[in-house]
Design a protein around this motif. Structure first.
Motif, short mmCIF file in Angstrom:
data_model
loop_
_atom_site.label_atom_id
_atom_site.label_comp_id
_atom_site.label_asym_id
_atom_site.label_seq_id
_atom_site.Cartn_x
_atom_site.Cartn_y
_atom_site.Cartn_z
N SER A 64 0.83 -1.20 0.00
CA SER A 64 0.00 0.00 0.00
C SER A 64 0.87 1.25 0.00
O SER A 64 1.92 1.29 0.64
CB SER A 64 -0.94 0.01 1.21
OG SER A 64 -0.20 0.07 2.41
N ALA A 65 0.41 2.26 -0.73
CA ALA A 65 1.11 3.54 -0.79
C ALA A 65 0.15 4.65 -0.45
O ALA A 65 -1.00 4.66 -0.91
CB ALA A 65 1.70 3.76 -2.18
N LEU A 66 0.61 5.59 0.35
CA LEU A 66 -0.19 6.75 0.75
C LEU A 66 0.47 8.01 0.21
O LEU A 66 1.63 8.28 0.51
CB LEU A 66 -0.29 6.82 2.28
CG LEU A 66 -0.95 8.06 2.87
CD1 LEU A 66 -2.41 8.17 2.42
CD2 LEU A 66 -0.86 8.05 4.39
N THR A 83 0.55 2.75 -11.39
CA THR A 83 1.03 1.95 -12.52
C THR A 83 2.07 0.93 -12.08
O THR A 83 2.31 -0.06 -12.79
CB THR A 83 1.64 2.84 -13.62
OG1 THR A 83 2.71 3.62 -13.07
CG2 THR A 83 0.60 3.77 -14.21
N ALA A 84 2.69 1.14 -10.92
CA ALA A 84 3.66 0.18 -10.40
C ALA A 84 2.99 -0.92 -9.58
O ALA A 84 3.67 -1.79 -9.06
CB ALA A 84 4.70 0.89 -9.54
N GLY A 85 1.66 -0.87 -9.46
CA GLY A 85 0.94 -1.94 -8.79
C GLY A 85 0.61 -1.71 -7.34
O GLY A 85 -0.01 -2.58 -6.70
N PHE A 86 0.99 -0.56 -6.78
CA PHE A 86 0.65 -0.27 -5.39
C PHE A 86 -0.85 -0.03 -5.24
O PHE A 86 -1.48 0.58 -6.12
CB PHE A 86 1.38 0.98 -4.89
CG PHE A 86 2.84 0.81 -4.63
CD1 PHE A 86 3.29 0.42 -3.38
CD2 PHE A 86 3.78 1.03 -5.62
CE1 PHE A 86 4.64 0.26 -3.12
CE2 PHE A 86 5.14 0.88 -5.38
CZ PHE A 86 5.57 0.48 -4.12
N THR A 87 -1.43 -0.48 -4.14
CA THR A 87 -2.77 -0.06 -3.75
C THR A 87 -2.62 1.35 -3.21
O THR A 87 -2.03 1.56 -2.15
CB THR A 87 -3.37 -0.98 -2.68
OG1 THR A 87 -3.45 -2.31 -3.21
CG2 THR A 87 -4.75 -0.51 -2.27
N THR A 88 -3.11 2.32 -3.94
CA THR A 88 -2.75 3.72 -3.69
C THR A 88 -3.89 4.50 -3.05
O THR A 88 -5.04 4.46 -3.50
CB THR A 88 -2.35 4.40 -5.02
OG1 THR A 88 -1.30 3.63 -5.64
CG2 THR A 88 -1.84 5.81 -4.78
N TYR A 89 -3.53 5.23 -1.99
CA TYR A 89 -4.45 6.14 -1.30
C TYR A 89 -3.89 7.56 -1.42
O TYR A 89 -2.68 7.76 -1.39
CB TYR A 89 -4.59 5.78 0.18
CG TYR A 89 -5.17 4.40 0.43
CD1 TYR A 89 -6.53 4.23 0.67
CD2 TYR A 89 -4.35 3.27 0.42
CE1 TYR A 89 -7.06 2.96 0.89
CE2 TYR A 89 -4.86 2.00 0.64
CZ TYR A 89 -6.21 1.85 0.88
OH TYR A 89 -6.73 0.59 1.10
N VAL A 90 -4.79 8.52 -1.54
CA VAL A 90 -4.40 9.94 -1.57
C VAL A 90 -5.12 10.64 -0.43
O VAL A 90 -6.33 10.50 -0.27
CB VAL A 90 -4.74 10.59 -2.92
CG1 VAL A 90 -4.36 12.07 -2.91
CG2 VAL A 90 -4.03 9.86 -4.07
N THR A 126 -6.37 1.35 5.96
CA THR A 126 -5.44 0.85 4.96
C THR A 126 -4.64 -0.36 5.43
O THR A 126 -4.12 -1.12 4.60
CB THR A 126 -4.44 1.95 4.57
OG1 THR A 126 -3.68 2.33 5.74
CG2 THR A 126 -5.17 3.17 4.02
N GLY A 127 -4.52 -0.57 6.75
CA GLY A 127 -3.61 -1.59 7.25
C GLY A 127 -2.18 -1.07 7.22
O GLY A 127 -1.95 0.15 7.22
N ASN A 128 -1.21 -1.97 7.19
CA ASN A 128 0.19 -1.55 7.19
C ASN A 128 0.49 -0.66 5.98
O ASN A 128 0.27 -1.06 4.84
CB ASN A 128 1.11 -2.77 7.16
CG ASN A 128 2.57 -2.40 7.41
OD1 ASN A 128 2.97 -2.14 8.53
ND2 ASN A 128 3.37 -2.40 6.35
N ILE A 129 0.97 0.54 6.22
CA ILE A 129 1.30 1.47 5.14
C ILE A 129 2.76 1.26 4.76
O ILE A 129 3.67 1.57 5.54
CB ILE A 129 1.04 2.92 5.56
CG1 ILE A 129 -0.44 3.12 5.91
CG2 ILE A 129 1.45 3.88 4.45
CD1 ILE A 129 -0.78 4.51 6.43
N ASP A 130 2.99 0.74 3.57
CA ASP A 130 4.34 0.38 3.15
C ASP A 130 5.13 1.57 2.62
O ASP A 130 6.36 1.59 2.71
CB ASP A 130 4.27 -0.70 2.06
CG ASP A 130 3.55 -1.95 2.55
OD1 ASP A 130 4.15 -2.67 3.36
OD2 ASP A 130 2.40 -2.18 2.14
N LEU A 131 4.43 2.55 2.08
CA LEU A 131 5.11 3.70 1.47
C LEU A 131 4.27 4.95 1.67
O LEU A 131 3.06 4.94 1.45
CB LEU A 131 5.31 3.43 -0.03
CG LEU A 131 5.84 4.59 -0.88
CD1 LEU A 131 7.26 4.97 -0.47
CD2 LEU A 131 5.79 4.20 -2.36
N ILE A 132 4.91 6.02 2.08
CA ILE A 132 4.26 7.33 2.14
C ILE A 132 5.03 8.27 1.23
O ILE A 132 6.25 8.40 1.34
CB ILE A 132 4.20 7.89 3.58
CG1 ILE A 132 3.33 7.00 4.47
CG2 ILE A 132 3.66 9.32 3.57
CD1 ILE A 132 3.21 7.47 5.91
#
Length: 248
Positions: A64-66, A83-90, A126-132
């Motif tokens: 997941s990416a925020l 486009t890189a496949g992350f489940t993305t949140y804004v 979101t659960g564990n946020i892998d990238l911000i």
């Protein structure tokens, strides 16, 4: 603002004719491109152990990416991560209805307003946020987001804050989390020719995948005479372009 400019060819990137109208977006997109190079390099050497042979469109699969912020840098960053496949949140303070929020939905990302959910509530969703990916340039907002970065998470700073009021922080907690959760904090800014070449490739991908979104990113084209009003006035739309030859 000169009529002619001379440079050496090796410092330039050729823009394909199909991208002529949107190539101006390559510059802000390079910020995300440089960040992704660093992110994927680190992901190959630390959990979750990304295989170097993974196709570019699958490198974020299962993660997941925020994205913080809904301006040009934030939206282009969200498009790159999607486009890189992350489940993305804004996440931003804007509330619907909003053309910017509509763009987030159009690329398959999820928008959450800070007016409707705190960072803690967002993390529960979101659960564990892998990238911000921070694109707001506000130190208080960035520090608050850092508290919800997940285990093995990577936090990318793109904003350059101006003079802001002092904020209270708990550096002991931040240090403890970054060490025990194996986190990374990095900054990114415009890079070399490789980042610009990657930005042009991704712009072409965006144009084919989300044509309406790419067109909407540019709010309007204005002659140079209107530049002062655009710079000093309240921003309208997402990105305004100064176009020589544009009608007054």
């Amino acid at each position: 603002m000169a009529e002619y400019v001379v440079d050496q060819e090796r410092y330039l990137n050729l823009v394909p004719p199909d991208l002529r109208e949107i190539a101006v977006l390559a510059e802000p997109l390079t910020i995300a491109e440089k960040a992704l190079v660093q992110i994927f390099w680190m992901m190959q050497r630390r959990p979750p152990w990304l295989d170097p042979e993974t196709p570019s469109q699958e490198r974020g699969r299962g993660l997941s990416a925020l994205v913080l912020g809904i301006g040009p840098v934030g939206l282009l960053g969200a498009m790159t991560l999607a486009t890189a496949g992350f489940t993305t949140y804004v996440y931003s303070r804007e509330v619907p209805p909003s053309p910017r929020i509509d763009l987030v939905a159009a690329i398959g990302a999820t928008y959450v307003s800070s007016q409707a959910a705190t960072f803690a509530q967002l993390a529960e969703q979101t659960g564990n946020i892998d990238l911000i990916y921070e694109a707001v340039g506000h130190s208080h907002f960035a520090l608050a987001a850092l508290r919800v970065l997940g285990t093995n998470g990577i936090f990318v700073l793109t904003g350059v804050p101006g003079l802001q009021a002092f904020v209270e922080a708990d550096p002991a907690r931040l240090m403890r989390d970054m060490v025990l959760k194996n986190q990374v904090l990095l900054g990114t800014v415009n890079a070399g020719p490789e980042a610009f070449a990657a930005a042009l490739r991704d712009l072409d991908l965006f144009r084919r995948r989300w044509p309406a979104v790419v067109r909407t990113l540019i709010a309007g084209r204005y002659p140079p005479e209107q530049a002062p009003d655009l710079i000093l006035g309240r921003p309208a739309g997402i990105k305004s372009v100064i176009a020589f030859g544009a009608p007054s």
